[in-house]
Design a protein around this motif. Structure first.
Motif, short mmCIF file in Angstrom:
data_model
loop_
_atom_site.label_atom_id
_atom_site.label_comp_id
_atom_site.label_asym_id
_atom_site.label_seq_id
_atom_site.Cartn_x
_atom_site.Cartn_y
_atom_site.Cartn_z
N MET A 102 -6.68 32.74 10.83
CA MET A 102 -5.29 32.39 10.59
C MET A 102 -4.53 33.55 9.96
O MET A 102 -3.37 33.78 10.28
N THR A 103 -5.17 34.30 9.08
CA THR A 103 -4.45 35.30 8.30
C THR A 103 -4.02 36.53 9.09
O THR A 103 -3.15 37.27 8.64
N VAL A 104 -4.60 36.75 10.25
CA VAL A 104 -4.18 37.91 11.05
C VAL A 104 -3.06 37.54 12.03
O VAL A 104 -1.98 38.12 11.98
N PRO A 105 -3.24 36.56 12.93
CA PRO A 105 -2.21 36.33 13.94
C PRO A 105 -0.97 35.57 13.48
O PRO A 105 0.13 35.86 13.92
N VAL A 106 -1.14 34.60 12.59
CA VAL A 106 0.01 33.77 12.20
C VAL A 106 1.08 34.59 11.48
O VAL A 106 2.26 34.55 11.85
N PRO A 107 0.74 35.37 10.45
CA PRO A 107 1.77 36.20 9.83
C PRO A 107 2.35 37.24 10.79
O PRO A 107 3.52 37.60 10.68
N ALA A 108 1.53 37.73 11.73
CA ALA A 108 2.05 38.69 12.72
C ALA A 108 3.16 38.05 13.56
O ALA A 108 4.19 38.68 13.83
#
Length: 167
Positions: free
Chosen positions: A46-52
């Motif tokens: 979750m921490t890589v694609p969602v904030p991107a």
């Protein structure tokens, strides 16, 4: 004098960055609680694609509203910084819960190699080097979002209307 439909670029940048940071913190908290309850393997997916995606959308909105690539970059990078601060803070706070209940680090679900204290949990994002992977994925989102938003803003301009190049 006509009233402005949209706020100034600086106000919009600050507002969008704040919203992005709060959104990242909220999504991370919800994901953490679901993963913790279900015995999940951490929140890295979750921490890589969602904030991107969030920073991309911030850059698109800002650049398309103002018609300025620069405005999109400024808003996108402000959102990136706010999102990264929110991510680090939530990993530190929620990470303590993960270590207490499951004995693993929250980000990747790996157990520690030795005894850990709260400071080790708080800086896990940095000691593992995973922050680099996050930034490498998030930065292109900002640049692409600003480019897409500026393109949309240029298409929205009325015939004969001159849009400012910078704000």
């Amino acid at each position: 004098m006509a009233s402005r439909l949209w706020p100034s670029a600086g106000t919009m940048t600050a507002t969008l960055a704040l919203v992005a940071g709060l959104l990242v913190a909220a999504v991370l908290t919800v994901t953490s609680r679901f993963q913790l309850a279900d015995g999940g393997s951490g929140v890295l997916l979750m921490t890589v694609p969602v904030p991107a995606v969030i920073v991309l959308l911030v850059a698109v909105v800002s650049a398309s509203v103002t018609g300025s690539f620069r405005s999109g970059l400024m808003a996108g990078f402000s959102a990136l910084v706010a999102s990264f601060i929110a991510l680090a803070a939530m990993l530190a706070l929620e990470g303590l819960t993960w270590m207490e209940h499951r004995g693993v680090f929250m980000l990747d679900g790996d157990p520690p190699r030795g005894p850990v204290d709260p400071a080790d949990v708080a800086v896990n994002l940095f000691t593992t080097g995973m922050w680099i992977g996050h930034v490498v994925v998030w930065v292109p989102g900002v640049i692409l979002g600003a480019a897409i938003g500026a393109w949309i803003g240029a298409r929205k301009a009325q015939p004969g209307e001159v849009r400012p190049l910078t704000t």
